[in-house]
Design a protein around this motif. Structure first.
Motif, PDB file in Angstrom:
ATOM      1  N   ILE A 196      32.099  55.919  75.785  1.00  0.00           N
ATOM      2  CA  ILE A 196      33.924  55.361  75.708  1.00  0.00           C
ATOM      3  C   ILE A 196      33.678  56.299  76.655  1.00  0.00           C
ATOM      4  CG2 ILE A 196      35.085  56.178  74.538  1.00  0.00           C
ATOM      5  CD1 ILE A 196      33.304  55.333  71.557  1.00  0.00           C
ATOM      6  N   VAL A 197      33.778  57.447  77.182  1.00  0.00           N
ATOM      7  CA  VAL A 197      33.996  57.933  78.741  1.00  0.00           C
ATOM      8  C   VAL A 197      33.669  58.226  79.628  1.00  0.00           C
ATOM      9  CG1 VAL A 197      34.847  59.439  76.620  1.00  0.00           C
ATOM     10  CG2 VAL A 197      32.457  59.812  77.676  1.00  0.00           C
ATOM     11  N   GLU A 198      32.585  57.509  79.750  1.00  0.00           N
ATOM     12  CA  GLU A 198      31.745  57.383  81.037  1.00  0.00           C
ATOM     13  C   GLU A 198      32.726  57.871  82.175  1.00  0.00           C
ATOM     14  OE1 GLU A 198      27.515  55.873  83.203  1.00  0.00           O
ATOM     15  OE2 GLU A 198      28.362  54.551  81.378  1.00  0.00           O
ATOM     16  N   GLU A 199      33.048  55.926  82.070  1.00  0.00           N
ATOM     17  CA  GLU A 199      33.927  55.556  83.652  1.00  0.00           C
ATOM     18  C   GLU A 199      34.943  56.397  84.076  1.00  0.00           C
ATOM     19  OE1 GLU A 199      36.558  52.012  85.744  1.00  0.00           O
ATOM     20  OE2 GLU A 199      35.990  52.549  82.792  1.00  0.00           O
ATOM     21  N   SER A 200      35.762  57.180  82.763  1.00  0.00           N
ATOM     22  CA  SER A 200      37.112  57.757  82.981  1.00  0.00           C
ATOM     23  C   SER A 200      36.210  59.361  83.678  1.00  0.00           C
ATOM     24  CB  SER A 200      37.438  58.147  81.860  1.00  0.00           C
ATOM     25  OG  SER A 200      38.636  59.403  81.908  1.00  0.00           O
ATOM     26  N   SER A 201      35.188  59.712  82.522  1.00  0.00           N
ATOM     27  CA  SER A 201      34.613  60.982  83.048  1.00  0.00           C
ATOM     28  C   SER A 201      33.962  61.398  84.760  1.00  0.00           C
ATOM     29  CB  SER A 201      33.326  61.773  82.343  1.00  0.00           C
ATOM     30  OG  SER A 201      33.578  61.556  80.811  1.00  0.00           O
ATOM     31  N   LYS A 202      33.637  59.954  85.166  1.00  0.00           N
ATOM     32  CA  LYS A 202      33.112  59.912  86.357  1.00  0.00           C
ATOM     33  C   LYS A 202      34.124  59.787  87.603  1.00  0.00           C
ATOM     34  CE  LYS A 202      28.978  56.924  86.162  1.00  0.00           C
ATOM     35  NZ  LYS A 202      27.955  56.117  85.997  1.00  0.00           N
ATOM     36  N   VAL A 203      35.302  59.504  87.299  1.00  0.00           N
ATOM     37  CA  VAL A 203      36.300  59.377  87.941  1.00  0.00           C
ATOM     38  C   VAL A 203      37.355  61.110  88.143  1.00  0.00           C
ATOM     39  CG1 VAL A 203      39.094  58.618  87.926  1.00  0.00           C
ATOM     40  CG2 VAL A 203      37.503  56.550  87.619  1.00  0.00           C
ATOM     41  N   THR A 204      36.867  61.646  86.780  1.00  0.00           N
ATOM     42  CA  THR A 204      37.846  62.857  86.861  1.00  0.00           C
ATOM     43  C   THR A 204      36.985  64.188  87.023  1.00  0.00           C
ATOM     44  OG1 THR A 204      37.444  63.277  84.738  1.00  0.00           O
ATOM     45  CG2 THR A 204      39.523  62.687  85.334  1.00  0.00           C
ATOM     46  N   ASN A 205      35.513  63.097  87.381  1.00  0.00           N
ATOM     47  CA  ASN A 205      34.908  65.011  87.349  1.00  0.00           C
ATOM     48  C   ASN A 205      34.731  65.715  86.113  1.00  0.00           C
ATOM     49  OD1 ASN A 205      33.261  63.722  89.829  1.00  0.00           O
ATOM     50  ND2 ASN A 205      34.734  64.194  90.740  1.00  0.00           N
ATOM     51  N   ALA A 206      35.026  65.723  84.836  1.00  0.00           N
ATOM     52  CA  ALA A 206      35.105  66.029  84.092  1.00  0.00           C
ATOM     53  C   ALA A 206      34.141  67.392  84.047  1.00  0.00           C
ATOM     54  CB  ALA A 206      35.921  65.750  82.916  1.00  0.00           C
TER      55      ALA A 206
END
Length: 202
Positions: free
Chosen positions: A27-37
């Protein structure tokens, strides 16, 4: 904003979201990679560890029967259907990357939904520490981060949301909330900008 009246709230940093084998990792993998959260949050914690900033974790747990839920819809329904965040399971545990900061992190249990203030004593703890500023990091941007941020604002706190330490369901959703929704009630900054505001070296 200073280190004495500021609290960092860590939301959703549990294996079911952030571990590669987490039930809801996709669910959050793509966004997490982009933001480097995750890496940005770890860097932030490294910088905040020696300071007086209150660091709070608000994990979400459910019993194996999910009896706490009454007619769940949306993401809560999904959580129940896939069996995520069951108390005592590996998926419900705090991610390993935060373990070295556990001496600095105050865990506040009781969260059962989107808003970290509901069913917890979070507000009482913040008041006891004379907190005026709340900084949010974690996931999901459009759900728990937004719900907790709005509630904090309505209770009189100054809210800051970290654009590079939060994760949404999609990259578009992350950008949309950071650019159009959060600015309606909160300051939106990167973690390095926050460190500068706190007069700490990024």
């Amino acid at each position: 904003m200073n280190t004495h009246n500021t609290a960092l709230l860590l939301i959703g940093f549990q294996n079911d979201y952030f571990a590669p084998n987490g039930i809801l990792h996709g669910i959050v993998e793509e966004s997490s990679k982009v933001t480097n959260a995750l890496s940005n949050t770890i860097h932030l914690l490294d910088c905040l560890e020696p300071t007086s900033v209150l660091i709070v974790e608000t994990p979400i747990f459910f019993t194996s029967s999910y009896e706490e839920m009454v007619d769940p819809i949306g993401i809560l329904k999904t959580i129940k259907e896939v069996g995520a965040f069951q108390a005592g399971t590996e998926g419900s545990k705090t991610i390993e990357e935060l373990n070295r900061f556990k001496h600095r992190i105050l865990r506040v249990p009781g969260k059962r939904g989107f808003n970290a203030f509901v069913n917890t004593n979070l507000n009482e703890i913040l008041q006891q520490h004379a907190i005026e500023n709340i900084v949010l990091a974690g996931t999901v941007t459009s759900v728990c981060i937004d719900s907790t941020g709005r509630s904090a604002h309505e209770q009189g706190y100054q809210v800051t949301i970290l654009s590079d330490c939060t994760s949404a369901r999609t990259v578009f959703e992350q950008s949309f909330y950071c650019e159009n929704i959060f600015p309606l009630y909160a300051n939106v900054v990167t973690h390095t900008e926050l460190l500068s505001q706190l007069a700490l070296s990024p």
